[in-house]
Design an enzyme around this catalytic site. Structure first.
Site, PDB file in Angstrom:
ATOM      1  N   VAL A  62       0.826  -1.206   0.000  1.00 57.46           N
ATOM      2  CA  VAL A  62       0.000   0.000   0.000  1.00 57.46           C
ATOM      3  C   VAL A  62       0.862   1.259   0.000  1.00 57.46           C
ATOM      4  O   VAL A  62       0.567   2.226  -0.711  1.00 57.46           O
ATOM      5  CB  VAL A  62      -0.974  -0.011   1.202  1.00 57.46           C
ATOM      6  CG1 VAL A  62      -1.675   1.326   1.366  1.00 57.46           C
ATOM      7  CG2 VAL A  62      -1.998  -1.133   1.032  1.00 57.46           C
ATOM      8  N   GLU A  63       1.924   1.263   0.777  1.00 58.38           N
ATOM      9  CA  GLU A  63       2.747   2.467   0.930  1.00 58.38           C
ATOM     10  C   GLU A  63       3.580   2.797  -0.310  1.00 58.38           C
ATOM     11  O   GLU A  63       3.645   3.942  -0.716  1.00 58.38           O
ATOM     12  CB  GLU A  63       3.684   2.332   2.141  1.00 58.38           C
ATOM     13  CG  GLU A  63       2.982   2.425   3.473  1.00 58.38           C
ATOM     14  CD  GLU A  63       2.478   3.825   3.801  1.00 58.38           C
ATOM     15  OE1 GLU A  63       2.854   4.804   3.130  1.00 58.38           O
ATOM     16  OE2 GLU A  63       1.693   3.939   4.751  1.00 58.38           O
ATOM     17  N   SER A  64       4.265   1.806  -0.888  1.00 60.13           N
ATOM     18  CA  SER A  64       5.233   2.102  -1.949  1.00 60.13           C
ATOM     19  C   SER A  64       5.176   1.166  -3.137  1.00 60.13           C
ATOM     20  O   SER A  64       5.963   1.345  -4.071  1.00 60.13           O
ATOM     21  CB  SER A  64       6.647   2.058  -1.376  1.00 60.13           C
ATOM     22  OG  SER A  64       6.975   0.710  -1.036  1.00 60.13           O
ATOM     23  N   TYR A 138      -7.265   3.997   5.309  1.00 57.17           N
ATOM     24  CA  TYR A 138      -5.935   3.413   5.169  1.00 57.17           C
ATOM     25  C   TYR A 138      -5.864   1.998   5.764  1.00 57.17           C
ATOM     26  O   TYR A 138      -5.426   1.060   5.078  1.00 57.17           O
ATOM     27  CB  TYR A 138      -4.866   4.332   5.776  1.00 57.17           C
ATOM     28  CG  TYR A 138      -3.482   3.717   5.732  1.00 57.17           C
ATOM     29  CD1 TYR A 138      -2.722   3.753   4.580  1.00 57.17           C
ATOM     30  CD2 TYR A 138      -2.955   3.065   6.848  1.00 57.17           C
ATOM     31  CE1 TYR A 138      -1.462   3.173   4.522  1.00 57.17           C
ATOM     32  CE2 TYR A 138      -1.697   2.482   6.800  1.00 57.17           C
ATOM     33  CZ  TYR A 138      -0.960   2.535   5.642  1.00 57.17           C
ATOM     34  OH  TYR A 138       0.284   1.942   5.594  1.00 57.17           O
TER      35      TYR A 138
END
Length: 162
Positions: A62-64, A138
């Site tokens: 999800v982040e990168s 998130y």
């Protein structure tokens, strides 16, 4: 003093996990050796922090999307999108958050901290990690990635090393 070798069951579980996750990570990282090294390091850092390695994989997705050089518009850096202020809190001025192994150490430490602060409430801990405390979008994205791509089920555990 030398550290004791892990028990055979632990070694077997780690190998089983690696062989299950390695093909799943192929869509993000083409190079097999890079994939295996990331998974080995990630497993070690997650276990050290008391986290499920599959959760860490979901956070990174999800982040990168597993891009070690990723930088967000807010200035978060690397695989786990660490904000630079964490260097003052946890590390040394020379720490390079674009170093994937350093980034993993920071990310796992921060997530474990937030889990402790939130007394094990994963939704709240993930919202804190993302800086969206009080919102659920998130944590829902991370949990969805975990369920869809990284979750180990009983079938995985029994067939991963055959």
């Amino acid at each position: 003093m030398r550290q004791a070798a892990p028990p055979p069951a632990e070694i077997w579980a780690a190998r089983q996990w690696l062989s299950t996750m390695e093909p799943r990570l192929a869509r993000f990282i083409a190079d097999g050796e890079q994939r295996r090294e990331l998974l080995r390091r990630l497993y070690q850092e997650a276990k050290l922090a008391g986290l499920a390695p599959e959760l860490v994989l979901a956070v990174i997705e999800v982040e990168s999307a597993f891009r070690t050089e990723a930088v967000s518009s807010a200035g978060a850096v690397g695989l786990m999108q660490i904000m630079p202020f964490w260097i003052r809190e946890l590390g040394l001025p020379a720490d390079d958050l674009k170093d994937p192994w350093r980034n993993l150490r920071y990310g796992c430490t921060i997530l474990a901290h937030y889990l402790a602060v939130e007394r094990g409430d994963l939704t709240r801990a993930l919202a804190r990690y993302n800086g969206s405390r009080g919102e659920t979008w998130y944590p829902e994205r991370v949990l969805r990635a975990w369920q869809r791509h990284w979750r180990m089920d009983h079938h995985d555990r029994s067939t991963a090393t055959r």
